[in-house]
Design a protein around this motif. Structure first.
Motif, PDB file in Angstrom:
ATOM      1  N   GLU A 180      85.525  17.024  64.112  1.00 11.05           N
ATOM      2  CA  GLU A 180      85.692  15.633  63.871  1.00 11.05           C
ATOM      3  C   GLU A 180      84.512  14.942  64.547  1.00 11.05           C
ATOM      4  N   HIS A 181      84.145  13.733  63.903  1.00  8.44           N
ATOM      5  CA  HIS A 181      83.062  12.989  64.535  1.00  8.44           C
ATOM      6  C   HIS A 181      83.343  11.818  64.571  1.00  8.44           C
ATOM      7  N   PRO A 182      83.228  10.987  65.863  1.00  7.65           N
ATOM      8  CA  PRO A 182      83.754   9.192  66.045  1.00  7.65           C
ATOM      9  C   PRO A 182      82.625   8.547  65.039  1.00  7.65           C
ATOM     10  N   THR A 226      75.707  14.755  60.658  1.00  4.88           N
ATOM     11  CA  THR A 226      75.406  13.497  60.141  1.00  4.88           C
ATOM     12  C   THR A 226      74.247  13.683  59.150  1.00  4.88           C
ATOM     13  N   ARG A 273      75.623  20.135  79.393  1.00  7.68           N
ATOM     14  CA  ARG A 273      75.514  20.409  78.256  1.00  7.68           C
ATOM     15  C   ARG A 273      74.211  20.553  77.422  1.00  7.68           C
ATOM     16  N   LYS A 324      74.028   7.318  60.373  1.00  9.04           N
ATOM     17  CA  LYS A 324      72.783   7.556  60.474  1.00  9.04           C
ATOM     18  C   LYS A 324      72.517   9.127  60.837  1.00  9.04           C
TER      19      LYS A 324
END
Ligand SMILES: Cc1cc2nc3c(=O)[nH]c(=O)nc-3n(C[C@H](O)[C@H](O)[C@H](O)COP(=O)(O)OP(=O)(O)OC[C@H]3O[C@@H](n4cnc5c(N)ncnc54)[C@H](O)[C@@H]3O)c2cc1C
Length: 397
Positions: A213-215, A239, A95, A233
């Motif tokens: 979604e993001h962890p 982000t 990827r 960060k």
């Protein structure tokens, strides 16, 4: 054909591995489950390829015409399934090299996997071998029903549950080290209970059905009920938007997940090793230890490039008063902070700062992947048993 069946079942199982069943992932941590998924999926693809290659070499006539206009539907479906899984595996392994951004990759991953398995089932049904006797037909029907139920659970039921348990952004706090802390307040429910060090999948400015979604590790104390904090960060598209998030915006959480927690181990003393934003789960551990009035010895080794990159610098200092805490800052530019160790985390550095009695230490490491590897190997070489070294990998894919 046996190899083909094994491939189909192994591929079907991947949907179970990635459904984020908390009971399934709890003993290992979801990062390990995802790594296992990655290897199993490649293995399943090799089986699929083996199935096609064997037929191609030994029974070429069974494959029929290559042209889909002439070939029976089920044989074209088999070929199309192989193509879907080839694209799936290649786009996942390479990827980053192929410069596919994470979010489009994820949509593509879901679509290709559902299309691939559907085509594989059409192929199996069409070929009809080992699936027409009553027992065999029943097995495949159960397989199909469970698979569809799983997709409905992951794509419909779970997001619907998240929609019913929303959070509101209370504020976004700027931190030292160019990070932000997002403070969330549960709306109409009591939030989630978590162990210090665990993480949740966060959705902001999108519906939970959108899968954007993001962890993120929960950075607040596990003793505080309701309000949750995430220290983040800016490293990419999502982000970077955090400083623009306004109080009152809606957020959704799926969690908690993860096996990276001080609550899962027995210890007399802890060694916490962080790099950059890897401090987030460790901040939760330190805050929880402080809130609990726990006086066990803690050594924090925190690596950054420069003094200005140290996230939560002042709070870490103030925690010294409430904890039996020793902090060793490791900076690539050490002149910016008197007393800091120079360079990167290394075996020599850990040999210098670790307590002499190491057999009973429980160590938690979170940071960039190269730092994790160095720290894990060094701790092991310095006499900490491997099962007492716990790591959180921020780079899942
Ligand atoms: C268990 C865990 C806990 C984490 N905790 C924190 C934390 O407390 N604070 C923090 O700042 N960061 C944390 N991260 C990292 C954070 O999830 C990524 O930095 C963020 O998702 C990057 O998204 P982006 O769109 O800004 O960047 P992008 O440039 O789009 O992505 C950068 C890289 O981040 C990864 N990534 C992007 N989106 C996702 C996603 N939805 N799911 C998984 N990986 C993704 C991909 O490898 C991608 O190449 C954590 C990651 C994991 C796996």
């Amino acid at each position: 054909m046996a190899i083909g069946f094994a491939a189909a079942v192994t591929l079907g199982l991947q949907f179970v591995l990635t459904a984020r069943f908390r009971r399934l992932s709890a003993p290992f941590g979801i990062d390990i489950v995802y790594y296992f998924h990655r290897y199993m999926a490649v293995f399943a693809f090799l089986l699929l390829l083996g199935h096609w290659l064997l037929l191609r070499l030994v029974y070429p006539e069974s494959l029929g015409a290559a042209d889909p206009r002439e070939a029976p539907l089920h044989l074209s479906a088999g070929r199309a399934a192989l193509l879907c899984f080839a694209l799936l595996v290649l786009s996942s392994i390479w990827r980053k090299q192929l410069r596919i951004a994470y979010e489009p990759w994820r949509v593509m991953h879901v679509l290709l996997s559902v299309a691939g398995l559907t085509l594989a089932v059409v192929h199996l049904q069409g070929v009809g071998n080992y699936s027409h006797l009553p027992g065999q037909a029943l097995f495949w029907q159960i397989f199909l029903v469970l698979w569809i139920m799983l997709i409905i659970y992951v794509r419909v039921i779970k997001p619907a549950r998240m929609l019913r348990r929303p959070y509101r952004v209370d504020r976004v706090r700027r931190e030292t080290g160019s990070a932000c802390t997002l403070v969330l307040q549960p709306q109409g429910h009591d939030g989630l209970r978590f162990a210090p060090g665990q993480f949740a999948w966060l959705t902001l400015r999108a519906s939970p059905f959108a899968f954007r979604e993001h962890p993120f590790s929960i950075a607040s104390s596990a003793t505080t009920s309701g309000q949750l904090e995430f220290t983040i960060k800016a490293l990419g598209d999502f982000t970077a938007t955090l400083p623009n998030i306004r109080a009152g915006e809606l957020a959704y959480l799926d969690g908690p997940y993860g096996a990276f927690s001080i609550d899962r181990v027995e210890a007399d003393a802890f060694v916490l090793i962080a790099g950059g934003v890897g401090i987030a789960p460790i901040a939760s551990m330190l805050r929880t230890i402080a809130e609990r009035g726990d006086r066990r010895a803690v050594l924090l080794v925190y690596a950054n490039r420069h003094r200005d990159g140290i996230i939560l610098r002042e709070e870490l200092e103030s925690l010294r008063a409430r904890l039996d805490l020793r902090i060793v800052h490791v900076l690539q530019e050490p002149q910016s902070l008197p007393g800091a160790e120079a360079g990167l985390i290394s075996r020599e550095l850990l040999a210098r700062v670790l307590p002499q009695q190491r057999k009973a230490l429980q160590c938690f490491v979170c940071g960039p992947t190269p730092m994790l590897r160095v720290a894990e190997q060094a701790l092991h070489a310095l006499g900490v048993p491997m099962r007492q070294v716990h790591s959180e990998i921020f780079d899942l894919v």
